[in-house]
Design a protein around this motif. Structure first.
Motif, PDB file in Angstrom:
ATOM      1  N   MET A 142     101.267 -10.167 -50.198  1.00 17.67           N
ATOM      2  CA  MET A 142     101.375 -11.602 -49.940  1.00 17.67           C
ATOM      3  C   MET A 142     102.551 -11.884 -49.007  1.00 17.67           C
ATOM      4  SD  MET A 142     100.861 -13.113 -53.742  1.00 17.67           S
ATOM      5  CE  MET A 142      99.569 -14.303 -53.774  1.00 17.67           C
ATOM      6  N   ASP A 143     102.429 -12.965 -48.221  1.00 19.99           N
ATOM      7  CA  ASP A 143     103.570 -13.382 -47.421  1.00 19.99           C
ATOM      8  C   ASP A 143     104.626 -13.959 -48.369  1.00 19.99           C
ATOM      9  OD1 ASP A 143     102.499 -15.831 -48.107  1.00 19.99           O
ATOM     10  OD2 ASP A 143     101.864 -16.360 -46.101  1.00 19.99           O
ATOM     11  N   TRP A 144     105.860 -14.087 -47.864  1.00 21.31           N
ATOM     12  CA  TRP A 144     106.965 -14.451 -48.753  1.00 21.31           C
ATOM     13  C   TRP A 144     106.805 -15.800 -49.433  1.00 21.31           C
ATOM     14  CZ3 TRP A 144     109.964 -11.437 -51.241  1.00 21.31           C
ATOM     15  CH2 TRP A 144     110.200 -10.162 -50.745  1.00 21.31           C
ATOM     16  N   PRO A 145     106.329 -16.847 -48.752  1.00 23.86           N
ATOM     17  CA  PRO A 145     106.188 -18.116 -49.492  1.00 23.86           C
ATOM     18  C   PRO A 145     105.219 -18.009 -50.670  1.00 23.86           C
ATOM     19  CG  PRO A 145     106.143 -18.522 -47.130  1.00 23.86           C
ATOM     20  CD  PRO A 145     106.104 -17.037 -47.311  1.00 23.86           C
ATOM     21  N   ARG A 146     104.076 -17.380 -50.458  1.00 27.11           N
ATOM     22  CA  ARG A 146     103.110 -17.214 -51.553  1.00 27.11           C
ATOM     23  C   ARG A 146     103.660 -16.291 -52.637  1.00 27.11           C
ATOM     24  NH1 ARG A 146      97.481 -16.380 -48.233  1.00 27.11           N
ATOM     25  NH2 ARG A 146      97.503 -18.413 -47.260  1.00 27.11           N
ATOM     26  N   HIS A 147     104.320 -15.234 -52.209  1.00 23.55           N
ATOM     27  CA  HIS A 147     104.910 -14.296 -53.161  1.00 23.55           C
ATOM     28  C   HIS A 147     105.932 -15.016 -54.037  1.00 23.55           C
ATOM     29  CE1 HIS A 147     106.744 -10.004 -53.733  1.00 23.55           C
ATOM     30  NE2 HIS A 147     106.439 -10.581 -54.869  1.00 23.55           N
ATOM     31  N   LEU A 148     106.744 -15.858 -53.425  1.00 20.72           N
ATOM     32  CA  LEU A 148     107.752 -16.606 -54.180  1.00 20.72           C
ATOM     33  C   LEU A 148     107.100 -17.573 -55.161  1.00 20.72           C
ATOM     34  CD1 LEU A 148     110.763 -17.178 -54.599  1.00 20.72           C
ATOM     35  CD2 LEU A 148     110.577 -18.930 -52.822  1.00 20.72           C
ATOM     36  N   VAL A 149     106.045 -18.257 -54.724  1.00 14.79           N
ATOM     37  CA  VAL A 149     105.333 -19.179 -55.628  1.00 14.79           C
ATOM     38  C   VAL A 149     104.728 -18.413 -56.797  1.00 14.79           C
ATOM     39  CG1 VAL A 149     103.356 -20.750 -55.818  1.00 14.79           C
ATOM     40  CG2 VAL A 149     104.921 -20.933 -53.877  1.00 14.79           C
ATOM     41  N   LEU A 150     104.108 -17.266 -56.500  1.00 15.21           N
ATOM     42  CA  LEU A 150     103.518 -16.452 -57.568  1.00 15.21           C
ATOM     43  C   LEU A 150     104.602 -15.985 -58.539  1.00 15.21           C
ATOM     44  CD1 LEU A 150     100.793 -15.122 -58.485  1.00 15.21           C
ATOM     45  CD2 LEU A 150     101.634 -13.066 -57.360  1.00 15.21           C
ATOM     46  N   PHE A 151     105.720 -15.522 -58.000  1.00 19.05           N
ATOM     47  CA  PHE A 151     106.832 -15.061 -58.828  1.00 19.05           C
ATOM     48  C   PHE A 151     107.353 -16.190 -59.713  1.00 19.05           C
ATOM     49  CE2 PHE A 151     111.515 -14.586 -59.160  1.00 19.05           C
ATOM     50  CZ  PHE A 151     111.554 -13.460 -59.965  1.00 19.05           C
ATOM     51  N   LEU A 152     107.606 -17.351 -59.129  1.00 20.23           N
ATOM     52  CA  LEU A 152     108.145 -18.474 -59.902  1.00 20.23           C
ATOM     53  C   LEU A 152     107.130 -19.032 -60.897  1.00 20.23           C
ATOM     54  CD1 LEU A 152     110.183 -20.334 -57.143  1.00 20.23           C
ATOM     55  CD2 LEU A 152     111.049 -18.825 -58.957  1.00 20.23           C
ATOM     56  N   SER A 153     105.839 -18.924 -60.584  1.00 20.24           N
ATOM     57  CA  SER A 153     104.823 -19.411 -61.518  1.00 20.24           C
ATOM     58  C   SER A 153     104.748 -18.550 -62.776  1.00 20.24           C
ATOM     59  CB  SER A 153     103.453 -19.479 -60.843  1.00 20.24           C
ATOM     60  OG  SER A 153     102.965 -18.188 -60.584  1.00 20.24           O
ATOM     61  N   SER A 154     105.337 -17.368 -62.731  1.00 20.70           N
ATOM     62  CA  SER A 154     105.365 -16.507 -63.915  1.00 20.70           C
ATOM     63  C   SER A 154     106.126 -17.157 -65.065  1.00 20.70           C
ATOM     64  CB  SER A 154     106.012 -15.164 -63.575  1.00 20.70           C
ATOM     65  OG  SER A 154     105.307 -14.503 -62.576  1.00 20.70           O
ATOM     66  N   VAL A 155     107.113 -17.994 -64.748  1.00 20.35           N
ATOM     67  CA  VAL A 155     107.908 -18.639 -65.807  1.00 20.35           C
ATOM     68  C   VAL A 155     107.061 -19.607 -66.628  1.00 20.35           C
ATOM     69  CG1 VAL A 155     109.916 -20.089 -66.291  1.00 20.35           C
ATOM     70  CG2 VAL A 155     110.074 -18.293 -64.558  1.00 20.35           C
ATOM     71  N   PRO A 156     106.448 -20.629 -66.019  1.00 21.23           N
ATOM     72  CA  PRO A 156     105.634 -21.526 -66.862  1.00 21.23           C
ATOM     73  C   PRO A 156     104.426 -20.833 -67.485  1.00 21.23           C
ATOM     74  CG  PRO A 156     105.417 -22.117 -64.542  1.00 21.23           C
ATOM     75  CD  PRO A 156     106.493 -21.092 -64.627  1.00 21.23           C
ATOM     76  N   ILE A 157     103.904 -19.818 -66.815  1.00 22.92           N
ATOM     77  CA  ILE A 157     102.771 -19.090 -67.390  1.00 22.92           C
ATOM     78  C   ILE A 157     103.187 -18.392 -68.676  1.00 22.92           C
ATOM     79  CG2 ILE A 157     101.316 -17.042 -67.061  1.00 22.92           C
ATOM     80  CD1 ILE A 157     100.995 -17.910 -64.135  1.00 22.92           C
ATOM     81  N   ALA A 158     104.316 -17.706 -68.648  1.00 24.82           N
ATOM     82  CA  ALA A 158     104.790 -16.991 -69.841  1.00 24.82           C
ATOM     83  C   ALA A 158     105.119 -17.966 -70.967  1.00 24.82           C
ATOM     84  CB  ALA A 158     106.010 -16.144 -69.493  1.00 24.82           C
ATOM     85  N   VAL A 159     105.751 -19.072 -70.635  1.00 27.40           N
ATOM     86  CA  VAL A 159     106.118 -20.069 -71.658  1.00 27.40           C
ATOM     87  C   VAL A 159     104.861 -20.705 -72.244  1.00 27.40           C
ATOM     88  CG1 VAL A 159     107.303 -22.266 -72.043  1.00 27.40           C
ATOM     89  CG2 VAL A 159     108.409 -20.481 -70.689  1.00 27.40           C
ATOM     90  N   ALA A 160     103.913 -21.077 -71.382  1.00 29.96           N
ATOM     91  CA  ALA A 160     102.674 -21.707 -71.867  1.00 29.96           C
ATOM     92  C   ALA A 160     101.871 -20.755 -72.743  1.00 29.96           C
ATOM     93  CB  ALA A 160     101.827 -22.174 -70.682  1.00 29.96           C
ATOM     94  N   ALA A 161     101.784 -19.503 -72.340  1.00 28.09           N
ATOM     95  CA  ALA A 161     101.047 -18.528 -73.147  1.00 28.09           C
ATOM     96  C   ALA A 161     101.707 -18.348 -74.506  1.00 28.09           C
ATOM     97  CB  ALA A 161     100.955 -17.196 -72.410  1.00 28.09           C
ATOM     98  N   ASN A 162     103.026 -18.363 -74.551  1.00 27.82           N
ATOM     99  CA  ASN A 162     103.728 -18.225 -75.829  1.00 27.82           C
ATOM    100  C   ASN A 162     103.481 -19.443 -76.722  1.00 27.82           C
ATOM    101  OD1 ASN A 162     105.454 -16.644 -77.533  1.00 27.82           O
ATOM    102  ND2 ASN A 162     107.036 -18.177 -77.164  1.00 27.82           N
TER     103      ASN A 162
END
Length: 174
Positions: free
Chosen positions: A102-122
């Motif tokens: 992925m290009d850096w902007p998309r990679h950064l969005v994917l990386f940062l989206s890991s936080v709400p994803i992990a919290v929501a799944a928990n």
């Protein structure tokens, strides 16, 4: 990074910048940070789960990280705070975006989206355990259901991460 820069030069360091930066996940968090993050995460997850369970019509009262039902009480412990899942999802989001090229902007969005994803799944996991505890008792919620829900939590989070990637690839700017 300094050793690579000295031994191989700036060009080589730029080529292996991501793997070098990924090494930050090897640095253990100080216990003070772990305790503070764990406390905040478990209180947040318990509060969210309480709102969802109450909206579903289940009578419950929350005291800190303890949720009381008419039939039992469940405690959202430090291990159920989701901190380990959060760290694992962050590292997985970083590696997945890198491997997918992925290009850096998309990679950064994917990386940062890991936080709400992990919290929501928990939160989803805790809601599920609350429902099991309310209907079948605390022993059912803390037994094998608790253990299996941890694996299902991570599978759900992984599917959500894949979904974010698909959205980024479909609607993101080239």
């Amino acid at each position: 990074i300094g050793a690579c820069l000295y031994l191989f030069g700036g060009r080589a360091v730029r080529q292996i910048a991501f793997p070098l930066a990924f090494l930050v996940f090897m640095i253990p968090l100080p216990m003070v940070a772990i305790a503070g993050l764990s406390l905040r995460l478990k209180l947040f997850a318990a509060a969210c789960a309480m709102k969802i369970v109450s909206a579903a019509g289940i009578a419950a009262v929350r005291e800190g990280s303890v949720i009381h039902f008419t039939t039992c009480s469940l405690t959202v412990g430090d291990v159920c705070s989701g901190l380990r899942s959060l760290i694992a999802m962050l590292s997985l989001g970083a590696v997945y975006g890198y491997v997918r090229g992925m290009d850096w902007p998309r990679h950064l969005v994917l990386f940062l989206s890991s936080v709400p994803i992990a919290v929501a799944a928990n939160v989803v996991r805790i809601v599920g355990l609350c429902i099991v505890g309310n209907f079948w008792g605390a022993d059912a919620a803390t037994g094998i259901v608790h253990d299996i829900s941890g694996m299902l939590l991570f599978a759900l989070a992984l599917l959500m991460l894949f979904g974010v990637e698909k959205v980024l690839m479909l609607y993101g700017s080239p």
